[in-house]
Scaffold this active site. Structure first.
Site, PDB file in Angstrom:
ATOM      1  N   LYS A 238      12.003  37.847  39.984  1.00 27.99           N
ATOM      2  CA  LYS A 238      12.459  38.263  38.652  1.00 27.99           C
ATOM      3  C   LYS A 238      11.339  39.011  37.932  1.00 27.99           C
ATOM      4  CE  LYS A 238      15.903  34.659  38.534  1.00 27.99           C
ATOM      5  NZ  LYS A 238      16.317  33.313  38.155  1.00 27.99           N
TER       6      LYS A 238
ATOM      7  N   GLN B  35      14.371  28.604  34.618  1.00 28.68           N
ATOM      8  CA  GLN B  35      14.762  28.539  36.031  1.00 28.68           C
ATOM      9  C   GLN B  35      15.317  27.151  36.367  1.00 28.68           C
ATOM     10  OE1 GLN B  35      14.678  31.156  38.304  1.00 28.68           O
ATOM     11  NE2 GLN B  35      15.753  29.730  39.619  1.00 28.68           N
TER      12      GLN B  35
ATOM     13  N   ASP C 211      20.950  34.561  31.122  1.00 26.45           N
ATOM     14  CA  ASP C 211      21.597  33.981  32.304  1.00 26.45           C
ATOM     15  C   ASP C 211      23.109  33.833  32.098  1.00 26.45           C
ATOM     16  OD1 ASP C 211      20.168  33.520  34.616  1.00 26.45           O
ATOM     17  OD2 ASP C 211      19.238  31.674  33.893  1.00 26.45           O
TER      18      ASP C 211
END
Ligand code: NDP
Length: 278
Positions: free
Chosen positions: A52, A96, A119
């Site tokens: 990422k 995460q 997200d």
């Protein structure tokens, strides 16, 4: 032989488009910053976080990395998210997953400002998707829509079957296919006569989490098959939820693993970051 839907190529196209968009923003004095938080050092999570960060660098997005000890408390993490929510220079916040067991994931997701929820996991984002409002969309299913559209595969009016009903893949996938006017069925572990259901699909999305689960007898001749799964087989090679070798000669198009859905997830995360400034 089926057409292979090339996720590597399509994700690169998207990243190039985003790079141009970021360049234009910079000319207007706008910067984009993504905060990435990892708690503990799960090896798979470390790989995802590294990828990422690399994608951010490539596109021209600033990334702030928070690598926190496994022993970080829920309160400490909530406090950090609160600070990042309040910072005008931070556009996106990504925590995460999975988090260590002593931290409540739902509580963490709900604490992220929904305007920074790149997200697409916040209940506000999920709600917006289901009632057709603007909002962040979960990256993997959003990437699958891009794979279909950019491969000129029509969704409108098609029988779409999604196997899997998780909050991050199956359910948002079904909502997105519905938004594109597909006729959508969601199947799961309690579905009866699964093969009969999946054989109706013009577009079959496999998000089962079981290696090579979907074999030729689950698919209709000429169907489009999207394989979301990622697993390591007995030879340590990557494979999906679809038994590629048994299915490939029966279908009209299919995503390979690796190189299908996988690369799209990060591309769509970058898309969400870039669009968070609009
Ligand atoms: P989950 O384990 O959360 O969900 C799996 C779903 O499959 C559940 O809804 C479950 O049903 C259903 N299922 C399990 N067994 C069966 C069965 N025998 N018949 C029918 N349905 C079944 O997985 P995720 O949605 O998180 O992920 C799915 C796959 O995608 C995994 O392989 C994962 O690694 C991969 N993945 C890949 C990503 C990428 O970037 N390429 C991103 C995210 C995930 P029930 O609800 O009834 O239990």
């Amino acid at each position: 032989m089926a057409v292979l839907i090339d996720g590597k190529k399509i994700s690169t196209e998207i990243k190039e488009e985003l790079k141009e968009q970021v360049k234009k923003y910079k000319e207007q004095g706008k910067e984009i910053t993504l905060a990435v938080i990892q708690v503990g050092n799960d090896p798979a999570s470390s790989v995802y976080v590294r990828n990422k960060k690399k994608a951010c660098e490539y596109i021209g997005i600033n990334s702030l990395a928070y690598e926190l000890e496994e022993s970080t408390t829920e309160e400490e993490l909530l406090k950090l998210i609160g600070e990042l929510n309040g910072r005008d220079d931070v556009n996106g916040i990504l925590v995460q997953l999975p988090l260590p067991a002593h931290i409540n994931e739902d509580k963490i997701i709900e604490t992220i400002d929904s305007k920074k929820d790149v997200d697409g996991f916040h209940p506000m984002s999920v709600g917006a998707l289901s009632i057709g409002r603007k909002g962040f969309v979960s990256c993997t299913p959003a990437g699958i829509i891009q794979l279909l559209k950019r491969s000129n595969i029509d969704i409108a009016g098609k029988e779409c079957v999604v196997v899997g009903r998780s909050n991050i893949v199956g359910k948002p996938m079904a909502m997105l296919l519905l938004r594109e006017n597909g006729t959508v069925t969601i199947a799961h572990s309690k579905t009866k006569n699964l093969k009969e259901v999946t054989k109706r699909a013009d577009i079959l999305v496999a998000a089962v989490g079981k290696p090579k689960f979907i074999t030729a007898d689950y698919v209709k001749e000429g169907a489009v098959v999207i394989d979301v799964g990622i697993h390591r087989n007995e030879d340590n090679k990557l494979c999906g939820d679809v038994d590629f070798d048994s299915v490939v000669d029966k279908v009209s198009a299919i995503t390979p693993v690796p190189g299908g859905v996988g690369p799209m997830t990060i591309a769509m995360l970058m898309y969400n970051c870039v669009n968070s400034v609009m």
